[in-house]
Design an enzyme around this catalytic site. Sequence first.
Site, PDB file in Angstrom:
ATOM      1  N   GLU A  60       0.820  -1.219   0.000  1.00 50.39           N
ATOM      2  CA  GLU A  60       0.000   0.000   0.000  1.00 50.39           C
ATOM      3  C   GLU A  60       0.852   1.267   0.000  1.00 50.39           C
ATOM      4  O   GLU A  60       0.490   2.270  -0.622  1.00 50.39           O
ATOM      5  CB  GLU A  60      -0.954  -0.001   1.195  1.00 50.39           C
ATOM      6  CG  GLU A  60      -2.124  -0.964   1.089  1.00 50.39           C
ATOM      7  CD  GLU A  60      -1.744  -2.409   1.361  1.00 50.39           C
ATOM      8  OE1 GLU A  60      -0.616  -2.648   1.846  1.00 50.39           O
ATOM      9  OE2 GLU A  60      -2.577  -3.303   1.070  1.00 50.39           O
ATOM     10  N   HIS A 129     -10.400  -6.663   7.660  1.00 49.70           N
ATOM     11  CA  HIS A 129     -10.912  -6.356   6.334  1.00 49.70           C
ATOM     12  C   HIS A 129     -12.181  -5.500   6.378  1.00 49.70           C
ATOM     13  O   HIS A 129     -12.593  -4.970   5.347  1.00 49.70           O
ATOM     14  CB  HIS A 129     -11.208  -7.634   5.552  1.00 49.70           C
ATOM     15  CG  HIS A 129      -9.981  -8.354   5.090  1.00 49.70           C
ATOM     16  ND1 HIS A 129      -9.077  -8.903   5.965  1.00 49.70           N
ATOM     17  CD2 HIS A 129      -9.509  -8.604   3.839  1.00 49.70           C
ATOM     18  CE1 HIS A 129      -8.099  -9.483   5.264  1.00 49.70           C
ATOM     19  NE2 HIS A 129      -8.336  -9.302   3.980  1.00 49.70           N
TER      20      HIS A 129
END
Length: 326
Positions: A60, A129
Site C-alpha cells: 500500500e 478487512h
Amino acid sequence: MAKMSYIQAITDALRVELKNDDKTLIFGEDVGKNGGVFRATDGLQAEFGEERVFDTPLAESGINGLAMGLALQGFRPIPEIQFFGFVFEAMDEIAGQMARTRYRMNGKVGLPITIRSPFGGGTHTPEMHADSLEAVVATVPGLRVVTPSNPYDAKGLLISAIKNNDPVVFLENLKLYRSMKDEVPEGEYTVPLDKAKVVREGTDITIIAYSAEVNESLKVAEKLEKEGKSVEVIDLRSLSPIDTDTLVASVNKTHRVVVVQEAQRMAGVAAKVVSDISERAILALDAPIGRVSAPDTIYPFGLAEDDWLPGAAEIEEKVREILDFN
C-alpha cells in the site's frame, strides 16, 4: 437510464473517466487482469490497456507513493487500497505527503488523486478487512473523505472526486456492493462534493447517517411513518468537510436528532456532527442528541459481527427514546 448495482455504478464511473481523459490511470493489487477482488475494475484493462489499468505489488505504501509521483507529473491516478483496514501501511504517503502538498506549494500544485477502498461490515470478511477507519483520515487536513450510500451517488460522486484537483479518499461500503440497485444515468454526470443530502423529508426528528447506515435509517423512517411519526433522514455523503449548514437547517426544523455511524463510538464522525450541532443549534433542540454506533471494542470475528454492528433495531430504539423525551 440503466438499473445498476452499487459496484456496477463504480465500474461505470471509472470507465467514463478513463474514456474522457487519457491521463487517468487505475492501479492496485489485482485490479488489472482479475478486475479487482470485488470486480470493481472488471474489463477495464482489456478495454484501456495495461499501461492505464495495471497491477502492483502488494504494498500500500508503494501504491500511494506511486500515485503521488504520477500526480506531480500531470496524471490523475486512481489507486486502490484493496481493503481500508490496510490504510495504515500508506498513512505517511496519504497524511504526511499528499494532504500537505498544496499547502507546501503555496496553493500552486494540487494532487488530483482519488484513493478508492472498500470498507464496512456485514459480509463476514476475515480480520482487519471490515474496519470502519473513516474517522482516521477525516481528521487529516487537506483530504476530502467521501462515501456514497447508493448507486446513483456512487457514480456521480466518484466522477466528481476524479475530476477534483486535490486528494480524495473514496470509501465504498462492502455490504452495499451487490445488495441494492438504482436508476443510474449513462455517460458522465456529477454529484457535488462537500454536500449532504436530505434523502427523506420529515418534521418530527432528524436522523443523520452515512454509507450503509443511511439505508438502515430509511427502514426506521418508513416503519415509524405508519405510526404517524415524520422522520427526516440526511445522508452526509462527505465526511470531510461536513456540510454542517444542511444539518443545522434540519435540526432547526425538527428540534430532535439522532446521529448514526457503523464505526466504534470513540472520536468518530458522529462525535464531530454532535459537536457541530451542539455549537450551532443547541437552543433549537427539544431533547438530548441521540447517538448510535458500534461499541468501543475491536471489530469482532465474523460469527459475532451481526450482534456487534448497529442496524435498524438499534436506530429505532434510539429514535423512540428521543421522540419520547419531555
